[in-house]
Design a protein around this motif. Structure first.
Motif, PDB file in Angstrom:
ATOM      1  N   SER A   1       5.612 -49.413  58.408  1.00  0.00           N
ATOM      2  CA  SER A   1       5.871 -49.662  57.015  1.00  0.00           C
ATOM      3  C   SER A   1       4.880 -49.191  56.294  1.00  0.00           C
ATOM      4  O   SER A   1       3.562 -49.059  56.549  1.00  0.00           O
ATOM      5  CB  SER A   1       5.856 -51.267  56.820  1.00  0.00           C
TER       6      SER A   1
ATOM      7  N   SER B   1      14.080 -58.152  64.171  1.00  0.00           N
ATOM      8  CA  SER B   1      15.526 -58.132  64.055  1.00  0.00           C
ATOM      9  C   SER B   1      16.037 -59.468  63.636  1.00  0.00           C
ATOM     10  O   SER B   1      17.285 -59.675  63.627  1.00  0.00           O
ATOM     11  CB  SER B   1      16.218 -57.391  65.429  1.00  0.00           C
TER      12      SER B   1
ATOM     13  N   MET C   1      16.277 -50.035  62.936  1.00  0.00           N
ATOM     14  CA  MET C   1      15.943 -51.035  61.545  1.00  0.00           C
ATOM     15  C   MET C   1      15.376 -49.997  60.425  1.00  0.00           C
ATOM     16  O   MET C   1      14.423 -49.466  60.719  1.00  0.00           O
ATOM     17  CB  MET C   1      15.147 -52.205  61.886  1.00  0.00           C
ATOM     18  N   LEU C   2      16.033 -50.287  59.346  1.00  0.00           N
ATOM     19  CA  LEU C   2      15.409 -49.643  58.171  1.00  0.00           C
ATOM     20  C   LEU C   2      15.329 -50.502  56.952  1.00  0.00           C
ATOM     21  O   LEU C   2      16.159 -51.313  56.886  1.00  0.00           O
ATOM     22  CB  LEU C   2      16.327 -48.284  57.835  1.00  0.00           C
ATOM     23  N   SER C   3      14.228 -50.243  56.273  1.00  0.00           N
ATOM     24  CA  SER C   3      14.258 -51.294  54.976  1.00  0.00           C
ATOM     25  C   SER C   3      13.611 -50.664  54.053  1.00  0.00           C
ATOM     26  O   SER C   3      12.697 -49.879  54.102  1.00  0.00           O
ATOM     27  CB  SER C   3      13.349 -52.648  55.692  1.00  0.00           C
ATOM     28  N   TYR C   4      13.547 -51.275  52.885  1.00  0.00           N
ATOM     29  CA  TYR C   4      12.914 -51.222  51.627  1.00  0.00           C
ATOM     30  C   TYR C   4      12.726 -52.357  50.587  1.00  0.00           C
ATOM     31  O   TYR C   4      13.749 -53.098  50.541  1.00  0.00           O
ATOM     32  CB  TYR C   4      13.792 -50.053  50.829  1.00  0.00           C
TER      33      TYR C   4
ATOM     34  N   MET D   1      14.723 -56.547  47.991  1.00  0.00           N
ATOM     35  CA  MET D   1      14.428 -56.327  49.320  1.00  0.00           C
ATOM     36  C   MET D   1      15.685 -55.779  49.817  1.00  0.00           C
ATOM     37  O   MET D   1      17.096 -56.328  49.776  1.00  0.00           O
ATOM     38  CB  MET D   1      13.995 -57.256  50.339  1.00  0.00           C
ATOM     39  N   THR D   2      16.060 -54.673  50.674  1.00  0.00           N
ATOM     40  CA  THR D   2      17.278 -54.513  51.536  1.00  0.00           C
ATOM     41  C   THR D   2      16.958 -53.881  52.757  1.00  0.00           C
ATOM     42  O   THR D   2      16.037 -53.048  52.808  1.00  0.00           O
ATOM     43  CB  THR D   2      18.118 -53.172  50.719  1.00  0.00           C
ATOM     44  N   ARG D   3      17.812 -54.236  53.753  1.00  0.00           N
ATOM     45  CA  ARG D   3      17.506 -53.429  55.010  1.00  0.00           C
ATOM     46  C   ARG D   3      19.036 -53.348  55.619  1.00  0.00           C
ATOM     47  O   ARG D   3      19.968 -53.983  55.517  1.00  0.00           O
ATOM     48  CB  ARG D   3      16.793 -54.327  55.765  1.00  0.00           C
ATOM     49  N   TYR D   4      18.675 -52.616  56.760  1.00  0.00           N
ATOM     50  CA  TYR D   4      19.796 -52.179  57.706  1.00  0.00           C
ATOM     51  C   TYR D   4      19.528 -52.189  59.237  1.00  0.00           C
ATOM     52  O   TYR D   4      18.533 -51.721  59.321  1.00  0.00           O
ATOM     53  CB  TYR D   4      20.551 -50.813  57.345  1.00  0.00           C
TER      54      TYR D   4
ATOM     55  N   ARG E   1      23.676 -55.480  57.156  1.00  0.00           N
ATOM     56  CA  ARG E   1      23.113 -54.991  56.015  1.00  0.00           C
ATOM     57  C   ARG E   1      22.625 -56.328  55.078  1.00  0.00           C
ATOM     58  O   ARG E   1      23.547 -57.072  54.968  1.00  0.00           O
ATOM     59  CB  ARG E   1      24.122 -54.352  55.058  1.00  0.00           C
TER      60      ARG E   1
END
Length: 417
Positions: free
Chosen positions: A283, A316, A332-335, A350-353, A370
């Motif tokens: 991160s 996860s 995993m990807l997040s922002y 926050m958002t993540r996939y 998501r």
């Protein structure tokens, strides 16, 4: 409420406790009393295009929707003077139904009766005695354990609690030692104390959970951890982890690596377990922005074991799915963004996939999720501590029911003293 829950009104009560003799000013002056109000609305709609036969889908619930109010009263005393300091902690928990229905219950906010209806209310009270010597504290009673092999679940209305003993020591600089043995627990939507079992186990056996481990700070930038946990006659588990911060440009790059080794134990009531889980997350935080990316993989027999209802120490374990099935691989990807640099402290986004594949169960496992979250906590002023959080989760799978979930949390933390 605060006009009658004052120090003056509680001094006679505290003075009557055997752990708080006259003159035990540290016991009283270092005490803390906090009230947390939680108002939670939970809506979940099922999608049956995968993971369920058409016949089963016709008789299953199409949604779960409930609204409830929770109250958490948390008292933590100081310690009596002397070589050995004595104290006591107490926790009062109350959950009240605001809206539910037999066809919409089961969100995890409230207990569910045999007829499928949610309880109107549920409550429990808990106490833990504690003893302190230097920087070592021993507690026995109701606990909220939080370590890599067992993290209590606090994602709904009321927290999951455990009964047993725990010791935490930080007498050695930069080193924290933790150990404990737990005998029973209460799920987050129950006031009944039951035997500890692993997730997915439907038998009648239970066991004690024993754990021990260490966290070590190596300089200012590196943190090392090792923990061992064993659920008697079910499984044993080891965790090794390392986190490192690196200043990079105007921001900080953090690497978080974790390794789990899990095996069955004793009578192995939950069947054979023999696996490894490797995971890593990078991160980068700069000017309020945090970008994240990670990978996780299980290898061996069975999925990652964990105590029923608990939170898993995994990147996860997020909104709905856990992505810890046998041989599963997960990306995993997040922002995330903290709006404080823009002059709005307390507001976060926050958002993540997550995408899991190649897992094994009764059929091949592929799943994705998501998540999006917007939260605000009033940082100061008359309404300091008031918070609102909106969460949206979209989960899809070819081995379980898909879900679209919306959750609204209204909270208020009040320091009564």
């Amino acid at each position: 409420m605060s006009h009658f829950l004052t120090r003056a009104s509680l001094l006679p009560l505290l003075g009557a406790l055997p752990l708080a003799p006259a003159g035990a000013s540290d016991f009283i002056d270092d005490s803390k009393l906090k009230l947390q109000l939680r108002n939670v609305y939970f809506n979940e709609n099922f999608r049956d295009e995968h993971g369920m036969s058409a016949r089963a889908a016709r008789t299953a619930k199409s949604e779960r929707t409930e609204w409830a109010q929770g109250l958490l009263l948390d008292f933590q005393s100081g310690f009596t003077p002397g070589l050995l300091g004595f104290g006591v902690d107490a926790l009062g928990l109350v959950g009240v139904k605001l809206d539910s229905g037999r066809g919409r219950s089961g969100t995890g906010l409230l207990p569910v009766h045999d007829d499928g209806r949610a309880a109107d209310e549920f409550a429990s009270a808990a106490v833990a005695a504690k003893v302190k010597l230097a920087k070592t504290t021993l507690k026995y009673g109701t606990l909220l354990p939080k370590n890599p092999v067992l993290i209590y679940n606090d994602a709904r209305l009321l927290p999951q609690t455990y009964e047993g003993g725990q010791l935490i020591s930080s007498d050695i600089d930069n080193l924290t030692l933790t150990g404990g043995r737990l005998e029973r627990f209460k799920l987050r939507d129950s006031s009944n104390s039951v035997a500890i079992v692993p997730d997915g186990y439907s038998g009648e056996k239970g066991g004690d959970f024993t754990y021990a481990g260490a966290d070590y700070k190596l300089g200012k930038s590196t943190r090392l951890s090792y923990f061992y946990g064993e659920l008697e006659n079910f499984y044993r588990q080891q965790l090794a982890g390392i986190q490192h911060d690196l200043t990079l440009g105007q921001g900080v790059l953090t690497a978080d690596l974790r390794y789990f080794r899990s095996e069955d134990a004793g009578q192995a009531y939950a069947a054979k377990i023999d696996n490894h889980m490797y995971s890593g997350l990078l991160s980068y935080a700069v000017a309020g922005h945090t970008f994240g990316g990670g990978y996780q993989q299980l290898r061996g027999d069975a999925g990652l074991p964990y105590v029923s209802g608990a939170t898993v120490y995994s990147f996860s374990n997020v909104g709905i799915g856990k992505f810890i099935e046998e041989d599963e691989r997960t990306w995993m990807l997040s922002y995330a963004y903290d709006f404080a640099p823009l002059g709005v402290p307390g507001l976060t986004f926050m958002t993540r996939y997550l995408k899991g594949s190649d897992g094994k169960s009764n059929s091949p496992i592929n799943e994705s999720e998501r998540d999006t979250e917007l939260a605000y906590v009033v940082p100061h002023g008359m309404f300091k501590g008031v918070g609102v959080k909106l969460r949206n989760y979209v989960y899809r799978s070819d081995f379980a029911r898909g879900r679209d979930s919306n959750r609204l949390y209204l909270t208020y933390d009040i320091a009564l003293w």
